[in-house]
Design a protein around this motif. Sequence first.
Motif, short mmCIF file in Angstrom:
data_model
loop_
_atom_site.label_atom_id
_atom_site.label_comp_id
_atom_site.label_asym_id
_atom_site.label_seq_id
_atom_site.Cartn_x
_atom_site.Cartn_y
_atom_site.Cartn_z
N ARG A 55 -59.07 0.56 40.26
CA ARG A 55 -57.72 0.35 39.72
C ARG A 55 -57.32 1.49 38.80
O ARG A 55 -56.18 1.98 38.85
N GLU A 58 -56.44 4.54 40.90
CA GLU A 58 -55.13 4.36 41.52
C GLU A 58 -54.01 4.53 40.50
O GLU A 58 -52.98 5.16 40.79
N ASN A 59 -54.19 3.99 39.30
CA ASN A 59 -53.17 4.13 38.26
C ASN A 59 -53.01 5.58 37.81
O ASN A 59 -51.89 6.03 37.57
N ARG A 60 -54.12 6.31 37.71
CA ARG A 60 -54.03 7.74 37.35
C ARG A 60 -53.28 8.51 38.42
O ARG A 60 -52.42 9.34 38.10
N ASP A 61 -53.60 8.24 39.68
CA ASP A 61 -52.90 8.91 40.78
C ASP A 61 -51.40 8.60 40.75
O ASP A 61 -50.57 9.49 40.92
N LYS A 62 -51.08 7.35 40.52
CA LYS A 62 -49.68 6.94 40.46
C LYS A 62 -48.97 7.64 39.29
O LYS A 62 -47.84 8.12 39.43
N ALA A 63 -49.63 7.71 38.14
CA ALA A 63 -49.05 8.37 36.97
C ALA A 63 -48.84 9.86 37.23
O ALA A 63 -47.81 10.42 36.84
N LYS A 65 -48.28 11.32 40.10
CA LYS A 65 -47.13 11.45 41.00
C LYS A 65 -45.83 11.25 40.25
O LYS A 65 -44.86 11.98 40.47
N GLU A 66 -45.79 10.27 39.38
CA GLU A 66 -44.58 10.01 38.60
C GLU A 66 -44.28 11.18 37.66
O GLU A 66 -43.14 11.59 37.52
#
Length: 85
Positions: A55, A58-63, A65-66
């Motif tokens: 998790r 995934e959150n680091r990757d999402k951050a 990208k944002e």
Amino acid sequence: MHSDLSPHLHTPECNKLINLLKQCHAERKFARFVGVCNTFDQNVVDCLRNERIERSRENRDKARKEQQRVRERMRQLEKDQEARH
């Protein structure tokens, strides 16, 4: 102490291990206090840790990208502002 063990929060693999731990505790009401269920418990701990690590990844990757999207938007806004002046 484990985090919330509600089934909807975990993967099917972890839910299977959680159920085995609960079953061990139910079948061995007093023996569990002397470590009979420790193997099941450690398996649950390891699985929950792996879920948390995944998790976090995934959150680091999402951050990332944002953040990239915001940087690109800021660059575009700066370009537009320079073009107006």
